[in-house]
Write an enzyme that holds these catalytic residues in place. Structure first.
Site, PDB file in Angstrom:
ATOM      1  N   ASP A   1      14.153  16.325 -12.442  1.00 21.80           N
ATOM      2  CA  ASP A   1      14.668  15.202 -11.889  1.00 21.80           C
ATOM      3  C   ASP A   1      16.127  15.206 -11.999  1.00 21.80           C
ATOM      4  O   ASP A   1      16.884  15.811 -12.552  1.00 21.80           O
ATOM      5  CB  ASP A   1      14.485  13.972 -12.941  1.00 21.80           C
ATOM      6  CG  ASP A   1      14.587  12.739 -12.295  1.00 21.80           C
ATOM      7  OD1 ASP A   1      13.530  11.990 -11.907  1.00 21.80           O
ATOM      8  OD2 ASP A   1      15.556  12.349 -11.958  1.00 21.80           O
TER       9      ASP A   1
ATOM     10  N   ASN B   1       5.548   5.128 -11.999  1.00 22.56           N
ATOM     11  CA  ASN B   1       6.185   3.913 -11.797  1.00 22.56           C
ATOM     12  C   ASN B   1       5.359   3.339 -10.395  1.00 22.56           C
ATOM     13  O   ASN B   1       5.213   4.108  -9.477  1.00 22.56           O
ATOM     14  CB  ASN B   1       7.500   4.037 -11.465  1.00 22.56           C
ATOM     15  CG  ASN B   1       8.223   4.260 -12.887  1.00 22.56           C
ATOM     16  OD1 ASN B   1       8.049   3.672 -14.026  1.00 22.56           O
ATOM     17  ND2 ASN B   1       9.100   5.128 -12.818  1.00 22.56           N
TER      18      ASN B   1
ATOM     19  N   VAL C   1      10.749   5.938  -5.143  1.00 21.56           N
ATOM     20  CA  VAL C   1      10.156   6.817  -4.082  1.00 21.56           C
ATOM     21  C   VAL C   1       8.822   6.563  -3.625  1.00 21.56           C
ATOM     22  O   VAL C   1       8.008   6.872  -4.715  1.00 21.56           O
ATOM     23  CB  VAL C   1      10.770   8.478  -4.534  1.00 21.56           C
ATOM     24  CG1 VAL C   1      10.436   9.398  -3.234  1.00 21.56           C
ATOM     25  CG2 VAL C   1      12.281   8.490  -4.821  1.00 21.56           C
TER      26      VAL C   1
ATOM     27  N   HIS D   1       4.180  10.250  -7.835  1.00 19.67           N
ATOM     28  CA  HIS D   1       4.779  11.162  -8.894  1.00 19.67           C
ATOM     29  C   HIS D   1       4.758  10.694 -10.434  1.00 19.67           C
ATOM     30  O   HIS D   1       4.736   9.469 -10.537  1.00 19.67           O
ATOM     31  CB  HIS D   1       6.149  11.577  -8.698  1.00 19.67           C
ATOM     32  CG  HIS D   1       7.261  10.347  -8.492  1.00 19.67           C
ATOM     33  ND1 HIS D   1       7.124   9.538  -7.122  1.00 19.67           N
ATOM     34  CD2 HIS D   1       8.034   9.775  -9.255  1.00 19.67           C
ATOM     35  CE1 HIS D   1       7.992   8.384  -7.651  1.00 19.67           C
ATOM     36  NE2 HIS D   1       8.555   8.706  -8.876  1.00 19.67           N
TER      37      HIS D   1
ATOM     38  N   HIS E   1       6.446  11.107 -14.020  1.00 23.84           N
ATOM     39  CA  HIS E   1       7.535  11.743 -14.803  1.00 23.84           C
ATOM     40  C   HIS E   1       7.053  12.486 -15.950  1.00 23.84           C
ATOM     41  O   HIS E   1       6.010  11.798 -16.685  1.00 23.84           O
ATOM     42  CB  HIS E   1       8.525  10.426 -15.014  1.00 23.84           C
ATOM     43  CG  HIS E   1       8.943   9.816 -14.006  1.00 23.84           C
ATOM     44  ND1 HIS E   1      10.443  10.017 -13.681  1.00 23.84           N
ATOM     45  CD2 HIS E   1       8.511   8.736 -13.167  1.00 23.84           C
ATOM     46  CE1 HIS E   1      10.738   8.846 -12.668  1.00 23.84           C
ATOM     47  NE2 HIS E   1       9.485   8.436 -12.155  1.00 23.84           N
TER      48      HIS E   1
HETATM   49  P1  AMP Z   1      10.702   6.532  -9.361  1.00 19.94           P
HETATM   50  O1  AMP Z   1      11.922   5.719  -9.758  1.00 19.94           O
HETATM   51  O2  AMP Z   1       9.638   6.626 -10.501  1.00 19.94           O
HETATM   52  O3  AMP Z   1      10.482   6.373  -7.834  1.00 19.94           O
HETATM   53  O4  AMP Z   1      11.073   7.995  -9.665  1.00 19.94           O
HETATM   54  C1  AMP Z   1      12.036   8.765  -8.630  1.00 19.94           C
HETATM   55  C2  AMP Z   1      12.906   9.511  -9.309  1.00 19.94           C
HETATM   56  O5  AMP Z   1      13.216  10.658  -8.320  1.00 19.94           O
HETATM   57  C3  AMP Z   1      14.006   9.373  -9.949  1.00 19.94           C
HETATM   58  O6  AMP Z   1      14.132   9.443 -11.584  1.00 19.94           O
HETATM   59  C4  AMP Z   1      15.130  10.039  -9.483  1.00 19.94           C
HETATM   60  O7  AMP Z   1      16.110  10.386 -10.208  1.00 19.94           O
HETATM   61  C5  AMP Z   1      14.388  11.146  -8.716  1.00 19.94           C
HETATM   62  N1  AMP Z   1      15.017  11.708  -7.608  1.00 19.94           N
HETATM   63  C6  AMP Z   1      15.487  11.329  -6.478  1.00 19.94           C
HETATM   64  N2  AMP Z   1      16.076  12.114  -5.597  1.00 19.94           N
HETATM   65  C7  AMP Z   1      15.561  13.574  -6.273  1.00 19.94           C
HETATM   66  C8  AMP Z   1      16.102  14.690  -5.954  1.00 19.94           C
HETATM   67  N3  AMP Z   1      16.685  15.133  -4.797  1.00 19.94           N
HETATM   68  N4  AMP Z   1      15.686  15.598  -6.858  1.00 19.94           N
HETATM   69  C9  AMP Z   1      14.987  15.472  -7.951  1.00 19.94           C
HETATM   70  N5  AMP Z   1      14.774  14.151  -8.288  1.00 19.94           N
HETATM   71  C10 AMP Z   1      15.160  13.118  -7.534  1.00 19.94           C
END
Ligand code: AMP
Length: 113
Positions: A29, A86, A95, A99, A101
């Protein structure tokens, strides 16, 4: 429009990849919330778990098994770790590409904020 995770999967943008197989990709992340914070994503896009269909059952199982495999590979299984998915705005989803975590490397509080 493709999500940031699709662009990572296609290698359009870089990421610190820790695991890959035919159906999954795992990478660190960009904004880690624990000493180890990895995201594991299916390469085939499902926006969020709420949009998963019965025909996605195998992929959802693969996602969890893949998360456990990555956690073992990173040594998180020794002390334990947390898997988080989430879903939607109140769940903290930012996003829209399913996914999981994988968080570890320190004791994690409960309940989450
Ligand atoms: P969520 O909030 O559950 O949708 O998680 C999205 C996650 O993607 C967050 O923890 C961000 O820090 C992570 N994230 C966003 N852009 C990137 C990236 N380019 N590379 C790695 N992690 C990312």
């Amino acid at each position: 429009m493709s999500t940031i995770f699709e662009r990572i999967i296609s290698r359009e943008i870089p990421a610190d990849i820790v695991f890959e197989n035919e159906e999954l990709l795992a990478f660190r992340d960009a904004s880690p919330q624990a000493p180890t914070h990895v995201l594991i994503v299916p390469k085939r896009v499902i926006a969020r778990v709420d949009e998963a269909k019965p025909e996605d059952k195998e992929l959802l199982g693969a996602l969890l098994l893949g998360a456990a495999e990555v956690a073992r590979k990173l040594g998180l299984n020794q002390n334990g770790y947390r898997l988080v998915i989430n879903n939607g705005p109140f769940g903290g989803e930012t996003v829209p590409h399913l996914h999981c975590h994988i968080l570890g490397g320190r004791p994690l509080g409960w309940p989450p904020g």
